[in-house]
Design a protein around this motif. Structure first.
Motif, short mmCIF file in Angstrom:
data_model
loop_
_atom_site.label_atom_id
_atom_site.label_comp_id
_atom_site.label_asym_id
_atom_site.label_seq_id
_atom_site.Cartn_x
_atom_site.Cartn_y
_atom_site.Cartn_z
N GLN A 191 -31.28 17.75 -21.07
CA GLN A 191 -30.00 17.20 -20.63
C GLN A 191 -29.95 17.11 -19.10
O GLN A 191 -30.32 18.05 -18.40
CB GLN A 191 -28.85 18.06 -21.14
CG GLN A 191 -27.47 17.43 -20.88
CD GLN A 191 -26.34 18.33 -21.36
OE1 GLN A 191 -26.44 19.55 -21.28
NE2 GLN A 191 -25.27 17.74 -21.84
N GLN A 192 -29.49 15.97 -18.62
CA GLN A 192 -29.23 15.79 -17.20
C GLN A 192 -28.16 16.77 -16.74
O GLN A 192 -27.17 17.01 -17.45
CB GLN A 192 -28.78 14.35 -16.94
CG GLN A 192 -28.08 14.10 -15.62
CD GLN A 192 -29.00 14.24 -14.42
OE1 GLN A 192 -30.19 13.95 -14.51
NE2 GLN A 192 -28.46 14.69 -13.30
N ASP A 193 -28.35 17.35 -15.57
CA ASP A 193 -27.33 18.23 -15.01
C ASP A 193 -26.10 17.40 -14.69
O ASP A 193 -26.17 16.47 -13.87
CB ASP A 193 -27.87 18.89 -13.73
CG ASP A 193 -26.91 19.90 -13.13
OD1 ASP A 193 -25.76 19.97 -13.60
OD2 ASP A 193 -27.31 20.61 -12.20
N PRO A 194 -24.95 17.67 -15.29
CA PRO A 194 -23.75 16.86 -15.05
C PRO A 194 -23.17 17.06 -13.66
O PRO A 194 -22.24 16.36 -13.28
CB PRO A 194 -22.77 17.36 -16.12
CG PRO A 194 -23.20 18.75 -16.40
CD PRO A 194 -24.69 18.76 -16.26
N ASP A 195 -23.75 17.98 -12.90
CA ASP A 195 -23.27 18.27 -11.56
C ASP A 195 -24.15 17.65 -10.48
O ASP A 195 -23.92 17.86 -9.30
CB ASP A 195 -23.21 19.79 -11.37
CG ASP A 195 -22.28 20.20 -10.27
OD1 ASP A 195 -21.63 19.32 -9.70
OD2 ASP A 195 -22.21 21.40 -9.97
N LYS A 217 -19.00 18.32 -16.70
CA LYS A 217 -19.01 19.17 -17.88
C LYS A 217 -20.15 18.74 -18.81
O LYS A 217 -20.39 17.56 -19.02
CB LYS A 217 -17.68 19.08 -18.61
CG LYS A 217 -16.50 19.60 -17.79
CD LYS A 217 -15.20 19.49 -18.56
CE LYS A 217 -14.03 20.01 -17.73
NZ LYS A 217 -12.74 19.89 -18.45
N ARG A 218 -20.84 19.72 -19.40
CA ARG A 218 -21.97 19.43 -20.27
C ARG A 218 -21.56 18.95 -21.66
O ARG A 218 -22.30 18.23 -22.32
CB ARG A 218 -22.86 20.67 -20.42
CG ARG A 218 -23.63 21.03 -19.17
CD ARG A 218 -24.69 22.09 -19.45
NE ARG A 218 -25.42 22.43 -18.24
CZ ARG A 218 -26.48 21.77 -17.81
NH1 ARG A 218 -26.93 20.73 -18.50
NH2 ARG A 218 -27.11 22.14 -16.71
N ASP A 219 -20.39 19.37 -22.11
CA ASP A 219 -19.95 19.01 -23.45
C ASP A 219 -19.89 17.49 -23.61
O ASP A 219 -19.28 16.79 -22.80
CB ASP A 219 -18.58 19.62 -23.74
CG ASP A 219 -18.60 21.13 -23.74
OD1 ASP A 219 -19.71 21.69 -23.84
OD2 ASP A 219 -17.52 21.74 -23.62
#
Length: 301
Positions: A235-239, A283-285
């Motif tokens: 997963q791409q870091d959402p930050d 947010k990762r969700d």
């Protein structure tokens, strides 16, 4: 550039270590199935490549919470026929990260020396060659801002937030557009300071085309020994901003990002990945953007 100094650990700040989206890797935990995917990959690599660390010194640029060093030590514990790591040296620009590394090393009774400051400056100030050492690099991979843009960046109470492109060595600045400016600066400086029995394991994102990484490695005086890629995208870091990828992603550079549908991963465009990042609001969700990550094992030519 920041001053290089020995670091004396302070008191852990609980706001930095629990429930953080930006810093999930820095929880004081040794469950490598949790936390940031990049750190999980490097921890798994370290634990599975014990021969690379046996009887050698361990040096890490961007040591963060120190979990990679712990993983290397844990891997050697399972191989009693191999010699242990001689000692651990860690460099990080953020003092609070070093607090967490020190706490983790204390739990495992790992002898270590920690420095706060810039990795390039630390290398330049070394009077002797770095020998019999396994070097780990897991550094930020996003373009540094121009000096005039530093004040426009949303800060995270970090010395790293004041770092800008003009601080990079000239040879590294051309790689900044790919998000590799800091990595190029370290590799290009390091190549003149390593001696016998020393290699580098660097983590690079699949957001950057493989040929760009290989050209950079070759130009800076290194050769590729092995590339160990995640078996499936992470997963791409959402930050982490990825708008810069759209500036070079085109028909020449396809399949940099993916979406997950069931057990399958399908390519999506850089523009679509950036759109989803904005909607995710850090947010990762339900953030369905993935990319590959790989550990590149390097030696000097």
């Amino acid at each position: 550039m920041s001053e290089i100094k020995y670091y004396t650990p302070g008191k852990l700040d609980p706001r930095r270590t629990v429930g953080s989206v930006r810093y999930p890797d820095l929880k004081t935990t040794f469950d490598f199935t949790d936390g940031d995917p990049w750190f999980r990959l490097l921890a798994a690599y370290n634990e599975g490549h014990s021969e690379q660390f046996a009887g050698r010194k361990y040096l890490e640029f961007g040591i963060g919470g120190g979990l990679q060093a712990v993983a290397a030590m844990k891997g050697l514990e399972k191989r009693p026929e191999l010699s242990p790591i001689i000692d651990i040296t860690g460099i990080d620009i953020d003092p609070w990260r070093l607090d967490i590394a020190a706490e983790n090393f204390k739990k495992f009774s790992i002898p270590s020396i920690l420095y706060q400051g810039d990795a390039v400056r630390w290398i330049e100030e070394k009077e002797e060659k770095i020998e019999n050492t396994s070097i780990i690099m897991c550094l930020p991979q996003a373009p540094l801002p121009k000096k005039t843009q530093v004040g426009q960046v949303i800060g995270y109470d970090s010395p790293a937030d004041t770092y800008h492109e003009e601080l990079l060595p000239e040879f590294a600045q051309k790689y900044n557009r790919w998000g590799l400016g800091l990595n190029a600066a370290v590799l290009g400086t390091l190549v003149n300071h390593v001696g016998n029995y020393t290699d580098v394991s660097a983590v690079f994102s699949g957001r950057v085309p493989e040929n760009v990484i290989r050209d950079m490695i070759n130009e800076l005086g290194w050769k590729v020994v092995e590339v160990v890629q995640t078996p499936e995208p992470i997963q791409q870091d959402p930050d982490t901003d990825i708008a810069f990828v759209s500036e070079y992603a085109n028909t020449t550079y396809e399949d940099l990002f993916y979406e997950k549908n069931g057990e399958k991963f399908n390519p999506i465009s850089a523009n679509e990945a950036e759109r989803r990042l904005q909607l995710a609001n850090k947010k990762r969700d339900n953030f369905n953007v993935y990319h590959h990550v790989a550990v590149w094992h390097l030696e000097t030519k």
